[in-house]
Design an enzyme around this catalytic site. Structure first.
Site, PDB file in Angstrom:
ATOM      1  N   PRO A  48       0.819  -1.224   0.000  1.00 26.18           N
ATOM      2  CA  PRO A  48       0.000   0.000   0.000  1.00 26.18           C
ATOM      3  C   PRO A  48       0.854   1.276   0.000  1.00 26.18           C
ATOM      4  O   PRO A  48       0.365   2.338  -0.369  1.00 26.18           O
ATOM      5  CB  PRO A  48      -0.815  -0.102   1.300  1.00 26.18           C
ATOM      6  CG  PRO A  48      -0.756  -1.537   1.702  1.00 26.18           C
ATOM      7  CD  PRO A  48       0.523  -2.091   1.141  1.00 26.18           C
ATOM      8  N   GLU A  72       0.228  -8.111   8.274  1.00 29.46           N
ATOM      9  CA  GLU A  72       0.374  -6.656   8.379  1.00 29.46           C
ATOM     10  C   GLU A  72       1.486  -6.130   7.482  1.00 29.46           C
ATOM     11  O   GLU A  72       1.786  -4.940   7.474  1.00 29.46           O
ATOM     12  CB  GLU A  72       0.605  -6.241   9.829  1.00 29.46           C
ATOM     13  CG  GLU A  72      -0.578  -6.537  10.740  1.00 29.46           C
ATOM     14  CD  GLU A  72      -1.889  -5.952  10.224  1.00 29.46           C
ATOM     15  OE1 GLU A  72      -1.903  -4.757   9.903  1.00 29.46           O
ATOM     16  OE2 GLU A  72      -2.870  -6.713  10.133  1.00 29.46           O
ATOM     17  N   ARG A  89      -1.003  -7.386 -21.650  1.00 32.92           N
ATOM     18  CA  ARG A  89      -1.632  -6.897 -22.882  1.00 32.92           C
ATOM     19  C   ARG A  89      -0.795  -5.864 -23.623  1.00 32.92           C
ATOM     20  O   ARG A  89      -1.144  -5.455 -24.728  1.00 32.92           O
ATOM     21  CB  ARG A  89      -3.047  -6.386 -22.596  1.00 32.92           C
ATOM     22  CG  ARG A  89      -3.114  -5.270 -21.603  1.00 32.92           C
ATOM     23  CD  ARG A  89      -4.537  -4.998 -21.186  1.00 32.92           C
ATOM     24  NE  ARG A  89      -5.393  -4.614 -22.299  1.00 32.92           N
ATOM     25  CZ  ARG A  89      -5.262  -3.487 -22.986  1.00 32.92           C
ATOM     26  NH1 ARG A  89      -4.322  -2.638 -22.685  1.00 32.92           N
ATOM     27  NH2 ARG A  89      -6.083  -3.211 -23.989  1.00 32.92           N
ATOM     28  N   ASP A 104      -6.040   2.496 -26.704  1.00 29.04           N
ATOM     29  CA  ASP A 104      -6.705   2.538 -25.420  1.00 29.04           C
ATOM     30  C   ASP A 104      -6.760   3.920 -24.839  1.00 29.04           C
ATOM     31  O   ASP A 104      -5.906   4.744 -25.064  1.00 29.04           O
ATOM     32  CB  ASP A 104      -5.956   1.662 -24.412  1.00 29.04           C
ATOM     33  CG  ASP A 104      -6.148   0.221 -24.730  1.00 29.04           C
ATOM     34  OD1 ASP A 104      -7.180  -0.112 -25.313  1.00 29.04           O
ATOM     35  OD2 ASP A 104      -5.250  -0.561 -24.393  1.00 29.04           O
TER      36      ASP A 104
HETATM   37  C1  21W Z   1      -3.063  -3.826   3.706  1.00 27.41           C
HETATM   38  C2  21W Z   1      -1.008  -4.909   4.174  1.00 27.41           C
HETATM   39  C3  21W Z   1      -2.867  -3.005   4.799  1.00 27.41           C
HETATM   40  C4  21W Z   1      -0.819  -4.082   5.267  1.00 27.41           C
HETATM   41  C5  21W Z   1       1.976  -0.644   9.848  1.00 27.41           C
HETATM   42  C6  21W Z   1       1.257  -0.558  11.003  1.00 27.41           C
HETATM   43  C7  21W Z   1      -0.302  -4.515  -2.045  1.00 27.41           C
HETATM   44  C8  21W Z   1      -2.154  -3.231  -1.570  1.00 27.41           C
HETATM   45  C9  21W Z   1      -1.295  -4.298  -1.120  1.00 27.41           C
HETATM   46  C10 21W Z   1      -2.125  -4.798   3.395  1.00 27.41           C
HETATM   47  C11 21W Z   1      -1.756  -3.136   5.586  1.00 27.41           C
HETATM   48  C12 21W Z   1      -1.759  -2.705  -2.797  1.00 27.41           C
HETATM   49  C13 21W Z   1       0.114  -1.636   9.572  1.00 27.41           C
HETATM   50  C14 21W Z   1      -3.458  -1.155  -2.866  1.00 27.41           C
HETATM   51  C15 21W Z   1      -3.316  -2.610  -0.983  1.00 27.41           C
HETATM   52  C16 21W Z   1      -1.327  -5.119   0.101  1.00 27.41           C
HETATM   53  C17 21W Z   1      -2.329  -5.681   2.228  1.00 27.41           C
HETATM   54  C18 21W Z   1      -1.595  -2.268   6.774  1.00 27.41           C
HETATM   55  C19 21W Z   1      -1.024  -2.345   8.976  1.00 27.41           C
HETATM   56  N1  21W Z   1       1.227  -1.319   8.999  1.00 27.41           N
HETATM   57  N2  21W Z   1      -2.386  -1.665  -3.458  1.00 27.41           N
HETATM   58  N3  21W Z   1       0.112  -1.207  10.777  1.00 27.41           N
HETATM   59  N4  21W Z   1      -3.897  -1.589  -1.671  1.00 27.41           N
HETATM   60  N5  21W Z   1      -2.290  -4.950   0.987  1.00 27.41           N
HETATM   61  N6  21W Z   1      -0.727  -2.781   7.697  1.00 27.41           N
HETATM   62  O1  21W Z   1      -3.792  -2.948   0.095  1.00 27.41           O
HETATM   63  O2  21W Z   1      -0.453  -5.911   0.307  1.00 27.41           O
HETATM   64  S1  21W Z   1      -0.384  -3.500  -3.366  1.00 27.41           S
END
Ligand code: 21W
Length: 273
Positions: free
Chosen positions: A107, A134, A172, A187
């Site tokens: 994220p 996490e 693609r 596109d």
């Molecule tokens: C979601 C992992 C939230 C960790 C520190 C303190 C990969 C993703 C993901 C995920 C957290 C992408 C924390 C858009 C996404 C992914 C899983 C938060 C909690 N960290 N693109 N507390 N959205 N998501 N961790 O979620 O792995 S690319």
């Protein structure tokens, strides 16, 4: 899964300029069989334009229980992916594909876009590292990956769906993966505008008719109508795209005319009321 290691030899098809190897490091390798259910990615794998090889990070855990997670230092809820199995999995993938670019799906990553997809399509291979729980121990990010990608501002339960989004968008762009009738060049996002509306038979559907111009056979008029429809849509829905899009003199002229029409309507409205 579809570990079709060898691309069709270049001599067998001189048009085949590029081959893409996706290696996915994940705790849920089975999720990637979704790519084999149907569509362009499935066809691209079958025709050996790309390969997708999911590798289970758990296979690189050395202890008796194949532990891949542990509690976070400093406390807090949830678990963190241990660095050792992830590092071993990345080293294994890099050894097999030294030319590949290693990407962590997170994220916190750089926002994935069509431009990023185009850049990634130029690599011979991508190693996609998917986190669960996490997240992954920070030292992996620091030392073992080339870049980090997010697919958008929403919370997923892991990197796997994001990796599949990247695989889909990059596949693609590999020449030959789209049918001859389709072109990645046409596109939306490639020309920087939203796409024009599309219609097919019947001419009249539940009282709604296909725009006359599309039935006219006048290709220049059709091209202009589509360009104008794209511009209107982009102005209304994604004006941010227009700020970076190179507009033609004709586009500006059309939008000025629209602006004038709107002014006229507003003018009539305020004198009437
Ligand atoms: C979601 C992992 C939230 C960790 C520190 C303190 C990969 C993703 C993901 C995920 C957290 C992408 C924390 C858009 C996404 C992914 C899983 C938060 C909690 N960290 N693109 N507390 N959205 N998501 N961790 O979620 O792995 S690319």
């Amino acid at each position: 899964m579809h570990d079709n290691n060898t691309p069709k030899s270049e001599s067998s098809n001189y048009a085949r300029s590029r081959y893409m190897r996706f290696t996915v490091l994940t705790l849920f390798p089975e999720m990637f069989s979704a790519l084999l259910i149907g569509g362009i990615v499935k066809r691209a794998i079958e025709r050996q334009y790309v390969s997708v090889e999911p590798i289970n990070i758990r296979d690189f855990a050395k202890d008796r229980h194949h532990t891949v997670d542990d509690r976070p230092y400093g406390g807090g809820c949830g678990m963190v992916m241990k660095p050792e199995p992830v590092a071993e999995a990345i080293r294994h993938a890099k050894k097999r594909h030294p030319e590949a670019c290693t990407l962590l799906l997170t994220p916190q990553g750089r926002l994935f876009s069509q431009m990023v997809a185009q850049k990634l399509a130029g690599y011979a291979g991508l190693i996609l590292v998917c986190g669960r729980y996490e997240g992954i121990d920070e030292r992996i990010r620091e030392h073992l990956v080339d870049d980090e990608l997010s697919i958008g501002d929403y919370v997923l339960t892991g990197g796997e769906l994001a990796a599949m989004v990247v695989i889909d968008a990059v596949t693609r762009l590999i020449p030959g993966t789209l049918g001859s009738e389709d072109s990645a060049q046409e596109d939306s996002f490639s020309n920087g505008l939203l796409e024009y509306p599309q219609y097919t038979r019947p001419r009249s559907f539940e009282g709604a008719n296909v725009p006359e111009v599309l039935l006219s056979g006048d290709h220049s008029a059709i091209r202009q109508w589509r360009r104008h429809a794209s511009l209107i849509r982009t102005v209304l829905r994604r004006p941010d795209l227009l700020m970076v899009q190179a507009l033609t003199a004709g586009d500006i002229e059309f939008m000025k005319k629209l602006q004038q029409d709107i002014k006229t309507i507003i003018g009539k409205h305020s004198t009437a009321s």
